[in-house]
Structure formats: C-alpha cells, structure tokens
Design a protein around this motif. Structure first.
Motif, PDB file in Angstrom:
ATOM      1  N   UNK A 166     -45.208  -9.702 -13.273  1.00 51.52           N
ATOM      2  CA  UNK A 166     -45.494  -8.947 -12.060  1.00 51.52           C
ATOM      3  C   UNK A 166     -44.325  -8.067 -11.630  1.00 51.52           C
ATOM      4  N   UNK A 167     -43.104  -8.538 -11.881  1.00 53.38           N
ATOM      5  CA  UNK A 167     -41.936  -7.722 -11.558  1.00 53.38           C
ATOM      6  C   UNK A 167     -41.916  -6.449 -12.395  1.00 53.38           C
ATOM      7  N   UNK A 168     -42.256  -6.587 -13.670  1.00 53.43           N
ATOM      8  CA  UNK A 168     -42.299  -5.412 -14.550  1.00 53.43           C
ATOM      9  C   UNK A 168     -43.430  -4.466 -14.150  1.00 53.43           C
ATOM     10  N   UNK A 169     -44.558  -5.026 -13.743  1.00 57.01           N
ATOM     11  CA  UNK A 169     -45.670  -4.183 -13.296  1.00 57.01           C
ATOM     12  C   UNK A 169     -45.299  -3.399 -12.043  1.00 57.01           C
ATOM     13  N   UNK A 170     -44.630  -4.063 -11.113  1.00 53.92           N
ATOM     14  CA  UNK A 170     -44.192  -3.364  -9.897  1.00 53.92           C
ATOM     15  C   UNK A 170     -43.190  -2.270 -10.237  1.00 53.92           C
ATOM     16  N   UNK A 171     -42.296  -2.556 -11.177  1.00 55.58           N
ATOM     17  CA  UNK A 171     -41.326  -1.560 -11.605  1.00 55.58           C
ATOM     18  C   UNK A 171     -42.020  -0.361 -12.245  1.00 55.58           C
ATOM     19  N   UNK A 172     -43.023  -0.647 -13.067  1.00 59.55           N
ATOM     20  CA  UNK A 172     -43.775   0.435 -13.698  1.00 59.55           C
ATOM     21  C   UNK A 172     -44.442   1.310 -12.651  1.00 59.55           C
ATOM     22  N   UNK A 173     -45.033   0.683 -11.641  1.00 59.54           N
ATOM     23  CA  UNK A 173     -45.661   1.450 -10.579  1.00 59.54           C
ATOM     24  C   UNK A 173     -44.669   2.308  -9.824  1.00 59.54           C
ATOM     25  N   UNK A 174     -43.472   1.760  -9.614  1.00 60.79           N
ATOM     26  CA  UNK A 174     -42.454   2.488  -8.859  1.00 60.79           C
ATOM     27  C   UNK A 174     -41.854   3.632  -9.662  1.00 60.79           C
ATOM     28  N   UNK A 175     -41.710   3.448 -10.978  1.00 56.20           N
ATOM     29  CA  UNK A 175     -41.023   4.447 -11.798  1.00 56.20           C
ATOM     30  C   UNK A 175     -41.957   5.399 -12.531  1.00 56.20           C
ATOM     31  N   UNK A 176     -43.159   4.939 -12.862  1.00 54.32           N
ATOM     32  CA  UNK A 176     -44.076   5.762 -13.637  1.00 54.32           C
ATOM     33  C   UNK A 176     -45.281   6.248 -12.841  1.00 54.32           C
ATOM     34  N   UNK A 177     -45.570   5.574 -11.728  1.00 55.03           N
ATOM     35  CA  UNK A 177     -46.746   5.926 -10.945  1.00 55.03           C
ATOM     36  C   UNK A 177     -47.967   5.141 -11.390  1.00 55.03           C
TER      37      UNK A 177
END
Length: 211
Positions: free
Chosen positions: A38-49
């Motif tokens: 989930x941390x990686x998913x949140x990071x993806x959302x923050x950095x990639x949209x």
C-alpha cells in the motif's frame, strides 16, 4: 505424487465466497491496512498520477494470488507430514494481526509512509510477494480446498479480487490526493477503526487454530 496435492477439478460445493460477508470483510480489512504494498501504491499515485498507476492493480492482484497459492501449496503437504505446522502458522498469523493492530492503535504505522524510490512493476511485485499478508490469507482466510481444487481456487480468487481492486485504487487515489492538495483524511480515526477490526480477526483466527 500424492504428497504434492496438485490442484484438481473436483466440483465446488461451498457457498460462493462472493456472497460471504465475513470473507469479504476480513479480506477488505487486511488489504486496507498500511503495509509495503500500500505504501508503494500511494507513492505511485503521488508521483505518477492515478491514470498511469491504474495498471498496478493487475500487478498487485497477480502477485498476491501467486504468493497465496505458493504458501498454500507449500504448507498443505508440509502440514500433512507434521500436523502442528498449520496450527503454528495460524497462531503466527494471529500474532502478526495482533501486533499490527497494536501498532495501528498507537499510531506508529503511518498511512503516508511512502518510500521515495521509483515505482515499477518489478518493485511492486517483489514487495507484494514478500508481504506477510499473503501467508495470512493462505492459512487463515482462504479455504483449505482452494489449494486442492482448481475451481475452488478460481472462485476464491474472484472473491478476493472484489475488494482488492477498489482498495488498490483507493490507495493510489490517496497518494495522488496528498500530492495535489491538503488531505482531510484523519489517520488517527482510520488507525483506530482498523485496529479494532484486526484485533477481532486475530482472536478469531487464533481460536480457530486451537479449538
């Protein structure tokens, strides 16, 4: 060959798990708890949209099911040789849930704890394959017949995907919201609610292991 317990094609007689509110509630709660995936998913959302990160839904689903299947096929024949192994695995999962619930209640697991490394399919796959939640699903949530009957596994996988898809998208959206504006999400309330549910599931799995 019998020791490997391969998936078979015997007909499924259980009630479809898509209609089982307990299975769906347990699965949704465990998947929603903060962790490496989930941390990686949140990071993806923050950095990639959100639009670019939607492809990670399939990555997470495939990795989780692969890890769950591997654990199930490994533990079932091993526990046939040494029956206490499955009991110990269930107790270990119960303890893991209890420890996670305690950390969440204390607020020491951050909903916004996202690493800075680039998010790729490989990174997310490895994090999910090594996620201890997969062992929990294999020993405490998925029915044992899912690892001996192919049709039961496919039905369970479908039920598993039902909460996983929206929860994965929610974590991506959560990361995107943190990057775009001030978030109004209350981490403390989310922590406490998840902690109570996890504590209940921990007790249920622990009791089922010893009763």
């Amino acid at each position: 060959m019998a020791g490997h317990l391969p998936l078979s094609s015997r007909p499924m007689t259980d009630i479809p798990l898509l209609l089982d509110p307990l299975f769906l509630a347990q699965t949704a709660t465990i998947l929603a708890v903060p962790g490496p995936t989930n941390a990686l998913l949140a990071t993806a959302g923050a950095t990639k949209g959100i639009r670019v990160s939607i492809r990670f839904v399939a990555v997470v689903l495939t990795a989780y099911l692969g890890a769950i299947l591997a654990w199930g096929l490994l533990l079932i024949p091993a526990s046939a040789a040494w029956p206490p192994l499955m009991v110990l695995a269930r107790l270990g999962c119960a303890l893991f849930l209890a420890a996670t619930a305690l950390r969440l209640w204390r607020g020491t697991t951050s909903l916004a704890a996202t690493p800075a490394s680039p998010i790729t399919n490989r990174t997310l796959t490895l994090a999910t394959l090594l996620n201890p939640k997969a062992l929990l699903f294999a020993t405490g949530i998925f029915p044992a017949t899912a690892f001996t009957q192919s049709d039961v596994f496919y039905s369970t996988a479908l039920a598993f995907a039902a909460p996983l898809v929206p929860i994965t998208l929610a974590w991506i959206a959560f990361g995107a919201s943190l990057a775009s504006s001030q978030s109004r999400i209350s981490p403390k309330l989310a922590h406490r609610a998840a902690a109570i549910l996890l504590a209940c599931f921990s007790a249920s799995i622990g009791l089922s292991a010893v009763v």
